[in-house]
Structures are given as structure tokens and as C-alpha cells.
Design an enzyme around this catalytic site. Structure first.
Site, PDB file in Angstrom:
ATOM      1  N   SER A 167       0.837  -1.191   0.000  1.00 38.82           N
ATOM      2  CA  SER A 167       0.000   0.000   0.000  1.00 38.82           C
ATOM      3  C   SER A 167       0.883   1.256   0.000  1.00 38.82           C
ATOM      4  CB  SER A 167      -0.953  -0.034   1.201  1.00 38.82           C
ATOM      5  OG  SER A 167      -1.974   0.931   1.055  1.00 38.82           O
ATOM      6  N   LYS A 219     -20.092  17.598   3.133  1.00 40.79           N
ATOM      7  CA  LYS A 219     -19.130  17.847   4.206  1.00 40.79           C
ATOM      8  C   LYS A 219     -18.961  16.598   5.060  1.00 40.79           C
ATOM      9  CE  LYS A 219     -16.402  20.026   6.976  1.00 40.79           C
ATOM     10  NZ  LYS A 219     -15.027  20.315   6.547  1.00 40.79           N
TER      11      LYS A 219
END
Length: 340
Positions: A167, A219
Site C-alpha cells: 500500500s 461535508k
């Protein structure tokens, strides 16, 4: 009773003296810390001497006296000849990165890279011994950018992976001109994952309301306490896909030979398979590579050491002690399960 009273008085005076000494030492430490401007220092260790000491210690134990005498005489002669006609050997700067989920080692890496760039020549090489299972995207993005500084400056960059570069760890590794891996090192995991619990139904069952107020439609997409919507889930997944595309593009930029759609599935491969998929360039441990380079170049291990406050040192010592206790109990538990 008289003896006990005298002993108690002596003990009280002793404790008072010890406490006074400790307080004085604490004050001195705080004053010294305030007078120090630098946040740390750079430690430099010549690895050629480390390898030479290993060899000499083994020779002292194995060779007969006559053999050892001839060996030392030949070495002294070679050293004398080298001093008369010094040879400009290339330099190899060795950095270590041991990554956690927050890529905390980036703070040291950025200073080490800056130090290397201040004097390295194009004929020099930088070797990074990298170990990381990945973590936060923005944290490993910054760590990768530090290695990109070396690459952009035209310095040959080699990354050695002995255990794992997955990763975010592989995001860093792919920046190198060459990636070397041990045969059973774990590499890849070119993907993005995010997960969080949601306890909204549990709270609702107990008549507990949670209000999430936002300014901006997205948001907050998914929450822990509020009710998640399908629209929020779709936006969250969209953000993950975008991050994955950026990750794939970053890897492709530095390793264009990869079939990115084939390897960017989130899978991991051991070194042998990683070589077949061209995630690495060769199978070799860092020990093997550096020991060979020590015969032809000057090796310098760089390590930036942050100066910690007294409170941080005490906290770190306590944390290490707790970690050791927990690790010891965990190992005992595993051994018991294994032998039962």
C-alpha cells in the site's frame, strides 16, 4: 520504639535528599532543553568499518596466528598503498524507513534527504531500507514525495525491501530507480480501503438522538453516530475510487513497465511473484546488496535523531515497558495455543 523513631527520622531525611536531587536534575534538564535551539541532530555511521570489524573479529577467532599475521600484514600494505594513491570511491548514503500507519518516520526522512541533497554528487547513490505495511494516504504521499526529491535531483535511488512494502509502503518503493526485495517479502496492495462502525440503530433503540449539522452537501458522507444515507455511501465510494486512480497514476509514472490494471487490485505478492509482475527489479536482501557495495564504495548510514523533551522520554520509556509486557503475554498465549 526509640530505634524505630530514629530509623523513621533517618528515612525521612534520606527521602528528602533524594527528592531534592531529583528536582535539581529536572530543573537542569529543563534549562538545558530551553537553551538548545536545534530539534535534533544527524548521526552518521560508516558501514565499511562495521563490515571490516565483522570480518576481523571472525578472522581473529578462526585463523591461526601465522595466517592472521600474514593477513594483517597484507592489509596494512594495501592500506599504505591506498593512502599514497587515494582513489575517489563513489559514496552510498543508506537511509532507513520503518513505517507505521501515520508514516511517523517521515519527520526524520525529510531531514535525512535534505542532508544528502546538500552534498551528494550524481555519481553517488542513495539506498533506502524500507519496511511498511502502509497507512494514511496523505502521510505516505508526503513520505513518497521525500524520495521523489532524490529522484528529481538525478541521484540513483535504490529501495531494499526485506519484509514488507505494501500500500503506502509500495507507493514509496515505486519511486526508486531500482527496487530490490527478499524472496518472501510482501509487496503490492495497490488499493484503498476505509471502514468505520455505525452505531445509529443502537442509539435509536435506546431513544438517543444524534444530530449532525453540516454546511455543504458532502461535508460529511458517512458518520459513526448519525444515520448514513445511500447518497452518502455513493459519494464516499466515489472518493475512494478517485484516490485509487491517483494511486495508480503515481505508480505508473515511476514504473511504466507495469500492467497497472493487472496489479492495482489491492492484492499482495511475495517477492518471487512480485518479480514476475515487475513490481520489483531483482530478488536480493539489503544485507547482500550493501555488503557487495561496501567492496567498491564508501557506505554512510544516516539517521536524524529528534531531540525529545524530558516528558517525552519518560512517556516513551513507559510505553516501551508496557509494550514489552503485552508482547510477552501475547507470545506466551500463542505458545500455549500452539502446544495444546
Amino acid at each position: 520504639m526509640e530505634f524505630l523513631a530514629e530509623y523513621a527520622g533517618f528515612l525521612a531525611r534520606t527521602v528528602t535528599v533524594v527528592v531534592a536531587i531529583v528536582l535539581i536534575l529536572l530543573v537542569v534538564a529543563v534549562l538545558r532543553q530551553k537553551g538548545q535551539r536545534s530539534s535534533g541532530h544527524l548521526s552518521v555511521r560508516k558501514l565499511n568499518e562495521f563490515y571490516r570489524e565483522l570480518r576481523e573479529h571472525l578472522e581473529d577467532s578462526v585463523l591461526h596466528k601465522d595466517q592472521l599475521k600474514r593477513q594483517r600484514k597484507a592489509e596494512a600494505k594495501a592500506h599504505k598503498a591506498e593512502q599514497k594513491k587515494p582513489v575517489d570511491k563513489p559514496r552510498v548514503f543508506v537511509l532507513d524507513f520503518d513505517g507505521d500507519i501515520k508514516a511517523s518516520a517521515t519527520e526524520q526522512l525529510r531531514h535525512e534527504v535534505t542532508a544528502v541533497l546538500s552534498m551528494a554528487q550524481p555519481s553517488d547513490e542513495v539506498v533506502v531500507r524500507l519496511e511498511s505495511g502502509g497507512g494514511m494516504v496523505h502521510a505516505y504521499g508526503l513520505a513518497s514525495s521525500q524520495l521523489a526529491r532524490l529522484r528529481d535531483a538525478g541521484l540513483p535511488l535504490t529501495v531494499c525491501v526485506d519484509k514488507v512494502a505494501a500500500s503506502g509502503g509500495y507507493m514509496m518503493a515505486c519511486v526508486a530507480n531500482r527496487v530490490l526485495a527478499a524472496p518472501f517479502a510482501v509487496l503490492g496492495s495497490i488499493g484503498v480501503v476505509a471502514q468505520l462502525p455505525n452505531v445509529h440503530r443502537l442509539l435509536k433503540k435506546h431513544d438517543i438522538d444524534v444530530e449532525v449539522l453540516t454546511a455543504g452537501e458532502f461535508k460529511r458522507t458517512l458518520t459513526v453516530f448519525g444515520e448514513n444515507t445511500e447518497k452518502g455511501r455513493e459519494k464516499f465510494q466515489e472518493d475512494l475510487e478517485l484516490t485509487h486512480q491517483l494511486f495508480k497514476g503515481f505508480v505508473s509514472r515511476y514504473r511504466p513497465q507495469l500492467d497497472i490494471d493487472k496489479v492495482a487490485t489491492g492484492e499482495v505478492w511475495l517477492g518471487l511473484s512480485a518479480l514476475e509482475h515487475e513490481l520489483v527489479d531483482a530478488l536480493q536482501t539489503s544485507d547482500e546488496y550493501l555488503a557487495r557495495r561496501a567492496n567498491e564504495a564508501e557506505l554512510f548510514q544516516l539517521r536524524f535523531i529528534n531531540r525529545k523533551s524530558l516528558q517525552e522520554r519518560i512517556g516513551l520509556a513507559a510505553s516501551v515497558a508496557i509494550d514489552r509486557v503485552l508482547l510477552g503475554w501475547w507470545e506466551r498465549l500463542l505458545q500455549q495455543r500452539f502446544w495444546q
